[in-house]
Motif scaffolding. Sequence first.
Motif: not given
Length: 217
Positions: A47-76
Motif C-alpha cells: 500500500g502506502k507503506i514501505s516493504r520494511e514496514e509491511g513486513m514488520a506488520l505481517a510478522a506481528d500479525t502472523l505471530r499473533r495468529a499462531v498464538e491464537r491458534l495455539d490458545e484455541l487448541g489448533y496445534f496440528d
Amino acid sequence: IHSPYYISLSSAEEEKRENSIQYLVDCAKAARLMGADRIVVHTGSCGKISREEGMALAADTLRRAVERLDELGYFDITLCPETMGKINQLGDLDEVLELCTLDERLTPCVDFGHLYARTLGELEGHEACVKMLDRIKEVLGEERASRFHSHFSKIQFTPNGGEKMHLTFDQADFGPDPEPLMTEVARRGWSPTFICESAGTQAEDALTMKKLYQSAL
C-alpha cells in the motif's frame, strides 16, 4: 485449505489485521472438520507503506495468529505464507522464508509460477530451481525444507505488474516448465506437497507433474 483472498497480514489498520487473524481461526475450524492440516495465506501488499514496514506488520500479525491458534487448541494446523506473483505484493521467496523463521511450525507455500511471474521469467529452468531449493534449505534447514508446501502452474505476466493469469501446461508462451523442478525434488529425496493450479486443467497437469517426478526417481 486456502484462506480468504481479502486477508491482509500487512494492513496498516489494526482492525483489518485483527479480522485477518479471526479469518485464519475460522479456516482452522474448517480445516479440522475437513481433515486438512495446512492453511495457505497471502501475506498482503505494501500500500502506502514501505516493504520494511509491511513486513514488520505481517510478522506481528502472523505471530499473533499462531498464538491464537495455539490458545484455541489448533496445534496440528500449519500456516503456510505464500510467495506472490505481483511485483507490488509482499511475498518474494526471501520475505516468505523470513516470516517462516518466526515459528518452527510455519511452512512456506512456494508458488513457483508466482516467483516466475514476479521476476518476469527470470526464475526458470534447472539452475533456478536448484538455487531456490538451496535457499529454502539454507534458511529453514533440511528437514523443514524437504516438506515445504507448493503451488505450481504456468503463469502469464506483464512487464510492469508481474502475474496476469494462470495458464495450462499446453500453453507454451510462458513458463515455468515443471520438469526441472520435479527432477530436482526427486534427486534430493524431498517430499513436499504440490497443488497444481493450472487454469481448468488441474487434474491433467497434476498427473503430468506426478509422471515427471516418478520418471526422475
